[in-house]
Write a protein that holds these residues in place. Structure first.
Motif, PDB file in Angstrom:
ATOM      1  N   LEU A   4       0.839  -1.204   0.000  1.00 44.44           N
ATOM      2  CA  LEU A   4       0.000   0.000   0.000  1.00 44.44           C
ATOM      3  C   LEU A   4       0.874   1.254   0.000  1.00 44.44           C
ATOM      4  O   LEU A   4       0.630   2.186  -0.765  1.00 44.44           O
ATOM      5  N   ILE A   5       1.897   1.273   0.828  1.00 46.48           N
ATOM      6  CA  ILE A   5       2.812   2.431   0.879  1.00 46.48           C
ATOM      7  C   ILE A   5       3.539   2.564  -0.457  1.00 46.48           C
ATOM      8  O   ILE A   5       3.668   3.657  -1.008  1.00 46.48           O
ATOM      9  N   ASP A   6       4.012   1.441  -0.988  1.00 49.38           N
ATOM     10  CA  ASP A   6       4.715   1.455  -2.274  1.00 49.38           C
ATOM     11  C   ASP A   6       3.802   1.988  -3.375  1.00 49.38           C
ATOM     12  O   ASP A   6       4.209   2.804  -4.189  1.00 49.38           O
ATOM     13  N   ARG A   7       2.579   1.548  -3.382  1.00 47.34           N
ATOM     14  CA  ARG A   7       1.601   2.009  -4.389  1.00 47.34           C
ATOM     15  C   ARG A   7       1.328   3.509  -4.235  1.00 47.34           C
ATOM     16  O   ARG A   7       1.235   4.238  -5.223  1.00 47.34           O
ATOM     17  N   MET A   8       1.189   4.000  -3.014  1.00 47.30           N
ATOM     18  CA  MET A   8       0.953   5.425  -2.769  1.00 47.30           C
ATOM     19  C   MET A   8       2.144   6.261  -3.237  1.00 47.30           C
ATOM     20  O   MET A   8       1.963   7.320  -3.843  1.00 47.30           O
ATOM     21  N   LEU A   9       3.353   5.771  -2.970  1.00 49.69           N
ATOM     22  CA  LEU A   9       4.542   6.513  -3.402  1.00 49.69           C
ATOM     23  C   LEU A   9       4.634   6.558  -4.923  1.00 49.69           C
ATOM     24  O   LEU A   9       4.962   7.588  -5.496  1.00 49.69           O
ATOM     25  N   ARG A  10       4.345   5.421  -5.560  1.00 48.67           N
ATOM     26  CA  ARG A  10       4.358   5.411  -7.028  1.00 48.67           C
ATOM     27  C   ARG A  10       3.280   6.328  -7.592  1.00 48.67           C
ATOM     28  O   ARG A  10       3.497   7.033  -8.567  1.00 48.67           O
ATOM     29  N   SER A  11       2.147   6.343  -6.965  1.00 46.62           N
ATOM     30  CA  SER A  11       1.065   7.206  -7.390  1.00 46.62           C
ATOM     31  C   SER A  11       1.476   8.673  -7.245  1.00 46.62           C
ATOM     32  O   SER A  11       1.218   9.493  -8.128  1.00 46.62           O
ATOM     33  N   ARG A  12       2.125   8.996  -6.135  1.00 47.65           N
ATOM     34  CA  ARG A  12       2.596  10.371  -5.928  1.00 47.65           C
ATOM     35  C   ARG A  12       3.647  10.750  -6.965  1.00 47.65           C
ATOM     36  O   ARG A  12       3.625  11.832  -7.531  1.00 47.65           O
ATOM     37  N   ASP A  13       4.574   9.830  -7.234  1.00 52.95           N
ATOM     38  CA  ASP A  13       5.608  10.083  -8.248  1.00 52.95           C
ATOM     39  C   ASP A  13       4.976  10.288  -9.621  1.00 52.95           C
ATOM     40  O   ASP A  13       5.383  11.172 -10.375  1.00 52.95           O
ATOM     41  N   THR A  14       3.998   9.488  -9.937  1.00 52.48           N
ATOM     42  CA  THR A  14       3.299   9.622 -11.218  1.00 52.48           C
ATOM     43  C   THR A  14       2.614  10.983 -11.300  1.00 52.48           C
ATOM     44  O   THR A  14       2.675  11.659 -12.335  1.00 52.48           O
ATOM     45  N   TYR A  15       1.968  11.376 -10.226  1.00 52.67           N
ATOM     46  CA  TYR A  15       1.287  12.668 -10.207  1.00 52.67           C
ATOM     47  C   TYR A  15       2.293  13.812 -10.352  1.00 52.67           C
ATOM     48  O   TYR A  15       2.064  14.745 -11.119  1.00 52.67           O
ATOM     49  N   GLU A  16       3.415  13.746  -9.656  1.00 47.54           N
ATOM     50  CA  GLU A  16       4.454  14.784  -9.759  1.00 47.54           C
ATOM     51  C   GLU A  16       5.012  14.834 -11.173  1.00 47.54           C
ATOM     52  O   GLU A  16       5.259  15.909 -11.721  1.00 47.54           O
ATOM     53  N   GLU A  17       5.204  13.680 -11.776  1.00 46.92           N
ATOM     54  CA  GLU A  17       5.685  13.631 -13.162  1.00 46.92           C
ATOM     55  C   GLU A  17       4.661  14.261 -14.105  1.00 46.92           C
ATOM     56  O   GLU A  17       5.010  15.014 -15.014  1.00 46.92           O
ATOM     57  N   TYR A  18       3.400  13.963 -13.865  1.00 46.47           N
ATOM     58  CA  TYR A  18       2.321  14.549 -14.661  1.00 46.47           C
ATOM     59  C   TYR A  18       2.336  16.074 -14.536  1.00 46.47           C
ATOM     60  O   TYR A  18       2.253  16.787 -15.537  1.00 46.47           O
ATOM     61  N   ILE A  19       2.463  16.570 -13.322  1.00 48.00           N
ATOM     62  CA  ILE A  19       2.505  18.020 -13.096  1.00 48.00           C
ATOM     63  C   ILE A  19       3.713  18.633 -13.798  1.00 48.00           C
ATOM     64  O   ILE A  19       3.598  19.683 -14.447  1.00 48.00           O
ATOM     65  N   MET A  20       4.865  17.987 -13.700  1.00 42.63           N
ATOM     66  CA  MET A  20       6.073  18.516 -14.370  1.00 42.63           C
ATOM     67  C   MET A  20       5.873  18.544 -15.874  1.00 42.63           C
ATOM     68  O   MET A  20       6.257  19.505 -16.544  1.00 42.63           O
ATOM     69  N   ASN A  21       5.261  17.496 -16.414  1.00 43.39           N
ATOM     70  CA  ASN A  21       4.999  17.462 -17.860  1.00 43.39           C
ATOM     71  C   ASN A  21       4.047  18.580 -18.263  1.00 43.39           C
ATOM     72  O   ASN A  21       4.237  19.224 -19.308  1.00 43.39           O
ATOM     73  N   GLN A  22       3.033  18.805 -17.455  1.00 41.42           N
ATOM     74  CA  GLN A  22       2.085  19.881 -17.742  1.00 41.42           C
ATOM     75  C   GLN A  22       2.788  21.240 -17.721  1.00 41.42           C
ATOM     76  O   GLN A  22       2.535  22.096 -18.572  1.00 41.42           O
ATOM     77  N   GLU A  23       3.666  21.448 -16.754  1.00 40.63           N
ATOM     78  CA  GLU A  23       4.406  22.713 -16.671  1.00 40.63           C
ATOM     79  C   GLU A  23       5.315  22.888 -17.877  1.00 40.63           C
ATOM     80  O   GLU A  23       5.415  23.987 -18.440  1.00 40.63           O
ATOM     81  N   GLN A  24       5.966  21.803 -18.294  1.00 43.54           N
ATOM     82  CA  GLN A  24       6.837  21.879 -19.476  1.00 43.54           C
ATOM     83  C   GLN A  24       6.023  22.205 -20.728  1.00 43.54           C
ATOM     84  O   GLN A  24       6.449  23.013 -21.562  1.00 43.54           O
ATOM     85  N   GLU A  25       4.882  21.561 -20.865  1.00 42.62           N
ATOM     86  CA  GLU A  25       4.017  21.845 -22.014  1.00 42.62           C
ATOM     87  C   GLU A  25       3.545  23.300 -21.992  1.00 42.62           C
ATOM     88  O   GLU A  25       3.497  23.955 -23.037  1.00 42.62           O
ATOM     89  N   HIS A  26       3.215  23.771 -20.820  1.00 39.55           N
ATOM     90  CA  HIS A  26       2.776  25.162 -20.678  1.00 39.55           C
ATOM     91  C   HIS A  26       3.902  26.117 -21.071  1.00 39.55           C
ATOM     92  O   HIS A  26       3.678  27.103 -21.792  1.00 39.55           O
ATOM     93  N   GLU A  27       5.115  25.826 -20.633  1.00 45.63           N
ATOM     94  CA  GLU A  27       6.269  26.660 -20.991  1.00 45.63           C
ATOM     95  C   GLU A  27       6.514  26.626 -22.496  1.00 45.63           C
ATOM     96  O   GLU A  27       6.807  27.659 -23.113  1.00 45.63           O
ATOM     97  N   LYS A  28       6.392  25.446 -23.105  1.00 48.76           N
ATOM     98  CA  LYS A  28       6.544  25.333 -24.563  1.00 48.76           C
ATOM     99  C   LYS A  28       5.495  26.176 -25.282  1.00 48.76           C
ATOM    100  O   LYS A  28       5.800  26.848 -26.268  1.00 48.76           O
ATOM    101  N   ASP A  29       4.265  26.114 -24.780  1.00 51.05           N
ATOM    102  CA  ASP A  29       3.192  26.912 -25.381  1.00 51.05           C
ATOM    103  C   ASP A  29       3.480  28.403 -25.254  1.00 51.05           C
ATOM    104  O   ASP A  29       3.237  29.171 -26.190  1.00 51.05           O
ATOM    105  N   LEU A  30       3.997  28.809 -24.096  1.00 49.82           N
ATOM    106  CA  LEU A  30       4.328  30.227 -23.906  1.00 49.82           C
ATOM    107  C   LEU A  30       5.398  30.670 -24.892  1.00 49.82           C
ATOM    108  O   LEU A  30       5.299  31.742 -25.493  1.00 49.82           O
ATOM    109  N   VAL A  31       6.417  29.833 -25.062  1.00 49.51           N
ATOM    110  CA  VAL A  31       7.497  30.165 -26.009  1.00 49.51           C
ATOM    111  C   VAL A  31       6.944  30.221 -27.428  1.00 49.51           C
ATOM    112  O   VAL A  31       7.221  31.152 -28.181  1.00 49.51           O
ATOM    113  N   LYS A  32       6.125  29.230 -27.783  1.00 51.20           N
ATOM    114  CA  LYS A  32       5.544  29.193 -29.134  1.00 51.20           C
ATOM    115  C   LYS A  32       4.669  30.425 -29.375  1.00 51.20           C
ATOM    116  O   LYS A  32       4.722  31.039 -30.448  1.00 51.20           O
ATOM    117  N   ASN A  33       3.872  30.796 -28.373  1.00 50.01           N
ATOM    118  CA  ASN A  33       3.013  31.973 -28.513  1.00 50.01           C
ATOM    119  C   ASN A  33       3.834  33.249 -28.629  1.00 50.01           C
ATOM    120  O   ASN A  33       3.491  34.146 -29.409  1.00 50.01           O
TER     121      ASN A  33
END
Length: 82
Positions: A4-33
């Protein structure tokens, strides 16, 4: 329990990775705009220069037309006097 702890940590890591990807995409969009905005500003500037050139040409032609009109009026008045 460790599963359960391992699954929660992986879930948190996945969520953090998702957030980082979203921020990178947002930055790319800002540069493109920003790049697109610069391109549009260059095009607007070029169109402004072209418009100024056309306006000068129109003013020149209007001036010539005025001279021709004055000359034609003088010729017409002189021909009426004769």
């Amino acid at each position: 329990m460790t599963y359960l702890i391992d699954r929660m940590l992986r879930s948190r890591d996945t969520y953090e990775e998702y957030i980082m990807n979203q921020e990178q995409e947002h930055e790319k969009d800002l540069v493109k705009n920003a790049q697109r905005e610069q391109q549009l500003n260059r095009e607007i500037y070029k169109l402004g220069l072209e418009l100024e050139k056309k306006n000068r040409e129109i003013e020149r032609l209007n001036s010539m037309l005025g001279i021709f009109k004055e000359t034609a009026e003088k010729i017409f008045l002189n021909s009426k006097e004769d």
